[in-house]
Design an enzyme around this catalytic site. Structure first.
Site, PDB file in Angstrom:
ATOM      1  CE  LYS A 199      -1.991   2.487   3.107  1.00 18.03           C
ATOM      2  NZ  LYS A 199      -1.889   4.178   2.777  1.00 18.03           N
ATOM      3  N   GLY A 251       7.385   4.423   7.938  1.00 14.58           N
ATOM      4  CA  GLY A 251       6.327   5.407   8.290  1.00 14.58           C
ATOM      5  C   GLY A 251       6.830   6.090   9.728  1.00 14.58           C
ATOM      6  CB  SER A 252       4.672   8.278  11.955  1.00  9.11           C
ATOM      7  OG  SER A 252       3.600   7.553  12.225  1.00  9.11           O
ATOM      8  CB  THR A 253       7.705   6.469  16.076  1.00  8.35           C
ATOM      9  OG1 THR A 253       9.294   6.739  15.319  1.00  8.35           O
ATOM     10  CG2 THR A 253       8.119   5.638  17.267  1.00  8.35           C
ATOM     11  CD  GLU A 254       0.711   8.927  16.335  1.00  7.70           C
ATOM     12  OE1 GLU A 254       1.291   9.784  15.752  1.00  7.70           O
ATOM     13  OE2 GLU A 254      -0.624   8.830  16.722  1.00  7.70           O
ATOM     14  N   GLY A 256       4.076   2.906  13.752  1.00  7.75           N
ATOM     15  CA  GLY A 256       4.718   1.750  13.624  1.00  7.75           C
ATOM     16  C   GLY A 256       4.510   0.972  15.052  1.00  7.75           C
ATOM     17  CD  GLU A 273      14.005   0.556   7.685  1.00  5.52           C
ATOM     18  OE1 GLU A 273      14.642   1.518   8.295  1.00  5.52           O
ATOM     19  OE2 GLU A 273      14.824  -0.321   7.021  1.00  5.52           O
ATOM     20  CB  CYS A 307      13.037   8.563   7.890  1.00  6.85           C
ATOM     21  SG  CYS A 307      14.099   7.924   6.508  1.00  6.85           S
ATOM     22  CD  GLU A 404      10.531  12.113  11.840  1.00  4.36           C
ATOM     23  OE1 GLU A 404       9.441  11.485  12.201  1.00  4.36           O
ATOM     24  OE2 GLU A 404      11.110  11.634  10.920  1.00  4.36           O
TER      25      GLU A 404
HETATM   26  P1  NDP Z   1       2.667   7.555   8.642  1.00  4.77           P
HETATM   27  O1  NDP Z   1       3.093   6.529   9.750  1.00  4.77           O
HETATM   28  O2  NDP Z   1       1.466   8.247   8.972  1.00  4.77           O
HETATM   29  O3  NDP Z   1       2.124   6.769   7.251  1.00  4.77           O
HETATM   30  C1  NDP Z   1       2.994   5.726   6.846  1.00  4.77           C
HETATM   31  C2  NDP Z   1       2.088   4.817   5.909  1.00  4.77           C
HETATM   32  O4  NDP Z   1       1.406   3.981   6.718  1.00  4.77           O
HETATM   33  C3  NDP Z   1       1.240   5.648   4.991  1.00  4.77           C
HETATM   34  O5  NDP Z   1       0.837   4.549   3.916  1.00  4.77           O
HETATM   35  C4  NDP Z   1      -0.063   5.457   5.733  1.00  4.77           C
HETATM   36  O6  NDP Z   1      -1.385   5.607   5.177  1.00  4.77           O
HETATM   37  C5  NDP Z   1       0.018   4.253   6.513  1.00  4.77           C
HETATM   38  N1  NDP Z   1      -0.828   4.298   7.755  1.00  4.77           N
HETATM   39  C6  NDP Z   1      -1.346   4.964   8.371  1.00  4.77           C
HETATM   40  N2  NDP Z   1      -1.899   4.520   9.530  1.00  4.77           N
HETATM   41  C7  NDP Z   1      -1.756   3.230   9.657  1.00  4.77           C
HETATM   42  C8  NDP Z   1      -2.353   2.200  10.474  1.00  4.77           C
HETATM   43  N3  NDP Z   1      -2.854   2.280  11.575  1.00  4.77           N
HETATM   44  N4  NDP Z   1      -1.976   0.501   9.994  1.00  4.77           N
HETATM   45  C9  NDP Z   1      -1.235   0.532   8.884  1.00  4.77           C
HETATM   46  N5  NDP Z   1      -0.789   1.665   8.056  1.00  4.77           N
HETATM   47  C10 NDP Z   1      -0.947   2.924   8.302  1.00  4.77           C
HETATM   48  O7  NDP Z   1       3.990   8.008   8.189  1.00  4.77           O
HETATM   49  P2  NDP Z   1       4.054   9.333   7.119  1.00  4.77           P
HETATM   50  O8  NDP Z   1       3.323   8.873   5.936  1.00  4.77           O
HETATM   51  O9  NDP Z   1       3.598  10.771   7.696  1.00  4.77           O
HETATM   52  O10 NDP Z   1       5.685   9.343   6.649  1.00  4.77           O
HETATM   53  C11 NDP Z   1       6.333  10.003   7.494  1.00  4.77           C
HETATM   54  C12 NDP Z   1       7.136   9.285   8.516  1.00  4.77           C
HETATM   55  O11 NDP Z   1       7.709   8.158   7.994  1.00  4.77           O
HETATM   56  C13 NDP Z   1       8.128   9.917   9.251  1.00  4.77           C
HETATM   57  O12 NDP Z   1       8.090   9.810  10.593  1.00  4.77           O
HETATM   58  C14 NDP Z   1       9.539   9.394   8.720  1.00  4.77           C
HETATM   59  O13 NDP Z   1      10.560   9.647   9.482  1.00  4.77           O
HETATM   60  C15 NDP Z   1       9.128   8.044   8.429  1.00  4.77           C
HETATM   61  N6  NDP Z   1      10.077   7.529   7.364  1.00  4.77           N
HETATM   62  C16 NDP Z   1      10.823   6.451   7.917  1.00  4.77           C
HETATM   63  C17 NDP Z   1      11.918   6.106   7.063  1.00  4.77           C
HETATM   64  C18 NDP Z   1      13.154   4.941   7.461  1.00  4.77           C
HETATM   65  O14 NDP Z   1      13.502   4.336   6.658  1.00  4.77           O
HETATM   66  N7  NDP Z   1      13.082   4.879   8.654  1.00  4.77           N
HETATM   67  C19 NDP Z   1      11.697   6.649   5.713  1.00  4.77           C
HETATM   68  C20 NDP Z   1      10.865   7.314   5.224  1.00  4.77           C
HETATM   69  C21 NDP Z   1       9.905   7.925   6.170  1.00  4.77           C
HETATM   70  P3  NDP Z   1      -1.759   7.168   4.812  1.00  4.77           P
HETATM   71  O15 NDP Z   1      -0.650   7.655   4.097  1.00  4.77           O
HETATM   72  O16 NDP Z   1      -2.850   6.886   3.731  1.00  4.77           O
HETATM   73  O17 NDP Z   1      -2.196   7.726   6.052  1.00  4.77           O
END
Ligand code: NDP
Length: 497
Positions: A199, A251-254, A256, A273, A307, A404
């Protein structure tokens, strides 16, 4: 130059470029070949979502709608997992050299259509065309090439032990490097013989769906890769599906943590990640002008939506004033504006919601007593933009030093000794990346051992290579992407040690 155009109030030292000249617009004109509507990609075909629902994908640079994107619900995610499970046995049994050929083909097709993909990525996400053209798309192709090379050499992934694929892998990626994150996830999974349900982020689904066209052109067997689009709810369905042998999340730590709670008690393999708050550490013996370029790249690359962004600058006290004044001078000439213009340094913030987050945290920085600097710059009237921003007088307890921001905002702190630099750098729940600028090799070695970060760059920042594993410590996650280590995260041992 007329006297009235002479820049005022700059530090005297240093060369001045930038607003002495007006740049003519230099828009990239390649056709991104967008469709009006994108369906789900399941079983090798584009299919309508069972619910019949679609959502808008917006260009953040001008708030115009780009396309309708299908909203996947439980039945669609289920169909994607069934398609992947159906394809797995034969894909896993395909000899590695044959799987490698598909990956080579995908990489070559992406290279052939690189400009089209770069424009689509910039329109969908807001990043400057210079970056999508010179970094995102070539790097995505490089990941497919690199893993194509591994596919027939898997006996060397874990020397002395045979490895085998896991099965169907569920993957969820963020919006900051949509195509590149997709390549990081797909390429190792496929090289190892897994099938995928992925996704993309809600605001940046288009390049994944364009890549689906490339997968068709490459003749990839139906069901090996499936893309389901939607928001967080769809992500939760992908992560929680019982058909997943492993989930890989960026994605975000929250979020994750929420996924880890959701999957606690299952035997699902996981890669996380997550976020970061990297320290970029500059010593007084560093090549200062190079360091300033590295700091600018570290925090303003991709509008700071990175990130591993160097969002906390730790400067050695003897050079703190010099570095700060050079930085202010440098960011005065960053050009903020139309991401499709080849002169643009900072493009659009990815979404209205992210702009609100940045504004909220910047306001907290001002409220808590840090001193803000923003160069004068004209922002476009429509679209989501934020000027490059520095904060001095930052303490470790300020929110802008702890949280962040994921935007073009740098918090500057100082230190006096090596121990203090290490302690301050590690004083964060995150541990994704760090940078060290110094002339001394021994100091680099000590810092890279003592900094609790997955990547430590020395006298450079934001360098990536498919052969180099990337990943975090602490709340930045676990598991690695890239290199031999990244492949191991998509494998199980098929033979005892
Ligand atoms: P989010 O965690 O909000 O979203 C990441 C993905 O998860 C999106 O596709 C999102 O969908 C989806 N998502 C949201 N809620 C859920 C859930 N409950 N269960 C499963 N999937 C869900 O992060 P952001 O998109 O805001 O990205 C920014 C974050 O990603 C930053 O914290 C950044 O540091 C981190 N990041 C880490 C990297 C690494 O390699 N460590 C690399 C790049 C980014 P939707 O967008 O539709 O809400």
């Amino acid at each position: 130059m007329p006297a009235s155009r002479k820049p005022q109030g700059r530090p005297r030292a240093g060369l001045i470029f930038g607003d002495l000249w007006d740049f003519d617009p230099a828009p990239e004109t390649a056709d991104p070949k967008l469709r009006e509507r994108y369906d789900l990609f399941i079983g090798g075909r584009f299919v309508r979502p069972r619910s019949g629902k679609y959502f808008d994908s917006i260009n953040p640079a001008n708030e115009r709608k780009l396309a309708d994107i299908a909203l996947a619900g439980p039945a669609d995610v289920d169909a994607a997992y069934r398609a992947a499970a159906g394809a797995f046995r034969s894909w896993a049994a395909t000899p590695g050299r044959e799987r490698g050929k598909y990956l080579f083909r995908i990489a070559r097709l992406l290279q052939d259509r690189a400009r089209e993909f770069a424009v689509a990525e910039t329109m969908d996400g807001g990043k400057p065309i210079r970056e999508s053209r010179d970094f995102d798309v070539p790097m995505a192709a490089a990941h497919f090439f690199y893993h194509a090379g591994w596919a027939d050499k898997l006996e060397y992934v874990a020397p002395g032990r045979a490895v085998a694929p896991l099965g169907v892998v569920g993957q969820v990626i963020p919006w900051n490097f949509p195509l590149l994150m997709l390549a990081w996830k797909l390429a190792p999974a496929l090289a190892m013989g897994n099938c995928v349900v992925l996704k993309p982020a809600e605001t940046t689904s288009i390049t994944a769906l364009k890549l689906a066209g490339i997968l068709q052109d490459a003749g990839l067997p139906p069901g090996v890769v499936n893309f389901v689009t939607g928001a967080g709810k769809t992500g939760a369905l992908v992560m929680g599906h019982p058909g997943a042998a492993k989930v890989a999340f960026t994605g975000s730590t929250e979020v994750g943590k929420a996924i880890m709670r959701q999957l606690a008690g299952t035997d699902r393999r996981m890669t996380m990640e997550l976020g970061g708050k990297a320290a970029n550490i500059v010593f007084d013996d560093a090549p200062i002008d190079q360091a300033v370029e590295g700091i600018v790249d570290g925090i303003f690359f991709n509008q700071g939506h990175v990130c591993c962004a160097g969002s906390r600058l730790l400067v050695h006290e003897p050079v703190a004033d010099l570095v700060t004044s050079k930085l202010k001078n440098r960011i005065r000439v960053l050009r903020v504006g139309d991401p499709l213009d080849k002169n643009t340094d900072l493009g659009a913030i990815n979404s209205r919601a992210q702009l609100a987050t940045i504004r909220r945290l910047v306001a907290a920085g001002v409220r808590e007593g840090a001193v803000m600097f923003q160069p004068p710059c004209r922002l476009p009237e429509r679209g989501f933009y934020f000027p490059p921003t520095l904060f001095t007088g930052v303490t470790q307890s300020h929110r802008i030093a702890r949280e962040e921001i994921f935007g073009p905002v740098l918090s500057i702190l100082t230190f006096r000794t090596v121990d203090e630099a290490i302690e301050k750098a590690n004083n964060t729940p995150y541990g994704l990346s760090a940078g060290v600028w110094t002339d001394k090799g021994s100091r680099i070695l000590r810092m890279s051992t003592e900094l609790k970060a997955g990547v430590v760059w020395a006298n450079t920042f934001n360098r990536f290579d498919p052969s180099s594993p990337f990943g975090g410590y602490k709340e930045s996650g676990f598991g690695r992407e890239g290199g031999r280590q990244g492949l191991l995260d998509y494998a199980r041992y098929a033979s005892p040690p």
